[in-house]
Design an enzyme around this catalytic site. Sequence first.
Site, PDB file in Angstrom:
ATOM      1  N   GLY A 263       3.701  24.094 -57.884  1.00 56.04           N
ATOM      2  CA  GLY A 263       3.022  24.446 -59.128  1.00 56.04           C
ATOM      3  C   GLY A 263       1.697  25.098 -58.808  1.00 56.04           C
ATOM      4  O   GLY A 263       1.524  25.677 -57.729  1.00 56.04           O
ATOM      5  N   CYS A 266      -1.263  29.725 -58.648  1.00 57.17           N
ATOM      6  CA  CYS A 266      -0.967  30.905 -57.829  1.00 57.17           C
ATOM      7  C   CYS A 266       0.517  31.165 -57.644  1.00 57.17           C
ATOM      8  O   CYS A 266       1.023  32.196 -58.077  1.00 57.17           O
ATOM      9  CB  CYS A 266      -1.636  30.750 -56.463  1.00 57.17           C
ATOM     10  SG  CYS A 266      -3.381  30.394 -56.608  1.00 57.17           S
ATOM     11  N   LYS A 328      -1.209  19.252 -57.184  1.00 54.03           N
ATOM     12  CA  LYS A 328      -1.193  18.780 -55.795  1.00 54.03           C
ATOM     13  C   LYS A 328      -2.377  17.831 -55.631  1.00 54.03           C
ATOM     14  O   LYS A 328      -3.244  17.780 -56.511  1.00 54.03           O
ATOM     15  CB  LYS A 328      -1.258  19.949 -54.802  1.00 54.03           C
ATOM     16  CG  LYS A 328      -2.553  20.745 -54.819  1.00 54.03           C
ATOM     17  CD  LYS A 328      -2.569  21.765 -53.689  1.00 54.03           C
ATOM     18  CE  LYS A 328      -3.947  22.385 -53.544  1.00 54.03           C
ATOM     19  NZ  LYS A 328      -4.032  23.335 -52.459  1.00 54.03           N
TER      20      LYS A 328
HETATM   21  C1  UGA Z   1      -1.682  28.898 -52.567  1.00 53.18           C
HETATM   22  C2  UGA Z   1      -1.564  29.444 -51.123  1.00 53.18           C
HETATM   23  O1  UGA Z   1      -1.214  28.386 -50.228  1.00 53.18           O
HETATM   24  C3  UGA Z   1      -2.878  30.088 -50.657  1.00 53.18           C
HETATM   25  O2  UGA Z   1      -2.700  30.673 -49.380  1.00 53.18           O
HETATM   26  C4  UGA Z   1      -3.249  31.189 -51.667  1.00 53.18           C
HETATM   27  O3  UGA Z   1      -4.465  31.827 -51.313  1.00 53.18           O
HETATM   28  C5  UGA Z   1      -3.408  30.562 -53.043  1.00 53.18           C
HETATM   29  O4  UGA Z   1      -2.139  29.968 -53.420  1.00 53.18           O
HETATM   30  C6  UGA Z   1      -3.800  31.665 -54.002  1.00 53.18           C
HETATM   31  O5  UGA Z   1      -2.991  32.594 -54.213  1.00 53.18           O
HETATM   32  O6  UGA Z   1      -4.958  31.704 -54.459  1.00 53.18           O
HETATM   33  P1  UGA Z   1      -2.656  26.658 -53.692  1.00 53.18           P
HETATM   34  O7  UGA Z   1      -1.991  27.152 -54.954  1.00 53.18           O
HETATM   35  O8  UGA Z   1      -4.045  26.194 -53.741  1.00 53.18           O
HETATM   36  O9  UGA Z   1      -2.613  27.827 -52.558  1.00 53.18           O
HETATM   37  O10 UGA Z   1      -1.772  25.425 -53.200  1.00 53.18           O
HETATM   38  P2  UGA Z   1      -0.808  25.091 -51.978  1.00 53.18           P
HETATM   39  O11 UGA Z   1      -1.471  24.115 -51.096  1.00 53.18           O
HETATM   40  O12 UGA Z   1      -0.276  26.316 -51.371  1.00 53.18           O
HETATM   41  O13 UGA Z   1       0.374  24.337 -52.762  1.00 53.18           O
HETATM   42  C7  UGA Z   1       1.145  25.015 -53.762  1.00 53.18           C
HETATM   43  C8  UGA Z   1       2.227  24.109 -54.293  1.00 53.18           C
HETATM   44  O14 UGA Z   1       3.259  23.936 -53.317  1.00 53.18           O
HETATM   45  C9  UGA Z   1       1.771  22.698 -54.655  1.00 53.18           C
HETATM   46  O15 UGA Z   1       2.377  22.327 -55.876  1.00 53.18           O
HETATM   47  C10 UGA Z   1       2.278  21.824 -53.513  1.00 53.18           C
HETATM   48  O16 UGA Z   1       2.545  20.513 -53.919  1.00 53.18           O
HETATM   49  C11 UGA Z   1       3.561  22.559 -53.146  1.00 53.18           C
HETATM   50  N1  UGA Z   1       3.986  22.360 -51.742  1.00 53.18           N
HETATM   51  C12 UGA Z   1       3.249  22.842 -50.723  1.00 53.18           C
HETATM   52  C13 UGA Z   1       5.193  21.700 -51.482  1.00 53.18           C
HETATM   53  O17 UGA Z   1       5.907  21.257 -52.420  1.00 53.18           O
HETATM   54  N2  UGA Z   1       5.604  21.569 -50.183  1.00 53.18           N
HETATM   55  C14 UGA Z   1       4.872  22.051 -49.139  1.00 53.18           C
HETATM   56  O18 UGA Z   1       5.320  21.902 -47.972  1.00 53.18           O
HETATM   57  C15 UGA Z   1       3.669  22.696 -49.410  1.00 53.18           C
END
Ligand code: UGA
Length: 441
Positions: A263, A266, A328
């Site tokens: 979610g 981004c 998250k």
């Molecule tokens: C994401 C990207 O990781 C960044 O590199 C990017 O700059 C940013 O979007 C943006 O476009 O500004 P972010 O949305 O802060 O960052 O969060 P993430 O840590 O990437 O997590 C995104 C979602 O994926 C969360 O809901 C998290 O729970 C989920 N996730 C992440 C998983 O379900 N499994 C994983 O292994 C990693």
Amino acid sequence: MKIAIIGTGYVGLVTGACFASKGHDVICVDVIEEKVSKINEGIAPIYEEGLDELLKELVPKKKLKATLNAKDAVMLSELIIICVGTPSKDEAIFDYTYLEEATKNVGLALKESDDYKVVVIKSTCSPGTTLNLIKPILEETSGKESGEDFGLGFNPEFLREGVAVEDFLNPDRIVIGGIDERSIKSIRTVFEDFDSPILEVDPTTAEMIKITSNSFLAMKISFINEIANITEKIGSDIQDVAKGMGLDHRISDKFLRAGLGWGGSCFPKDISALYHQSKEVGVPSKLLESTIAANKKQPLRAVEILKSALEDRSFEGKKIVILGLAFKPDTDDMRDAVSIPIINHLLDKDAIIYATDPIAIENAKGYLDHSNLHFVKDPAEALEDADACILVTEWKKFALLTPKIFAESMKTPILIDGRRFFDPAKMRAEGVIYYGIGLGK
Ligand code: UGA
């Protein structure tokens, strides 16, 4: 270098603070007076690890300040970085209202200046936006010619919310998309002492790198989530599968954690916008379409598992605890959080929900409202007499919930671990009826 940052969301303020920490003189611009005053007091208006410390150090040293006056900031700067939000409009396209407004203001300021300045877009947008939208607005409002009188480029951010300062200071790569050599050279100057590979491309390629990186990561997560649904049925453990896959450097174990879906502000909007663009240019992407569809279904895996765990297969009148609301951990951001469809589905089936989150409850109230929905601060208190519990967001704080607490407080200790946060063996040893995403019996 003298830098103006337009927009002080997590990308803008982190960018400004980190450049100031590298010795540049930064002026941040925002339209919200309260944010500007807070920054000038050395207080970060948003939570990002390490940001408050940077502001406390840099504001008194006058390396960083904030203003409401975009024109003054542009006039005083050599590099103008636009970081305003581009939320999604109609689910599939970016809303450029703020970006257009900010660009116009920058253009009007450029009109008054005799100096060569470079405008850099950091706001995420569809590939082609810098050249087809930003450049014409800047040229029209300034009455000047890009490439001649001012420079222009796109420099994507790859910052994860919550750890944005760390990500900014230690990037895997820096991508500079400039309209010409002179623009690229100027933008490169501010990254001089970063120890990362720098890729120089045109603005449209840089925009494409940004949106495809997010889409690929989302696809990687959806892939492992779908595999988790299979491992659950065939009796193996997705964590071991992901570990085994991740040891291959070509695959890597990053973003291979199975769960209830992705979610945030981004991934959902970037992948939808790219899919929309793929259709617009006549090459609709099946993979992007399937990734989006898989992620829509994934939160409801928790509901399916729970239904099969309940003796009467009914949610009616059941007290169900939701651990974690934010999209998250370590953020209060509720945008496209998977807790929303899960809770709404259960409320539709007449369940009584007790939801808890260390910091996102206030924000969650703007997204979820129902007479059968109760927000509770203390997770242990929420669990009392509950019929079942779903862990949605893996906050470290939930580790304080021992197997004993689940076993002794709940009416029936059914736990659906949507993020594989708890130790199944310890839970089961205490009598908890534990189900984990991707964990076969
Ligand atoms: C994401 C990207 O990781 C960044 O590199 C990017 O700059 C940013 O979007 C943006 O476009 O500004 P972010 O949305 O802060 O960052 O969060 P993430 O840590 O990437 O997590 C995104 C979602 O994926 C969360 O809901 C998290 O729970 C989920 N996730 C992440 C998983 O379900 N499994 C994983 O292994 C990693």
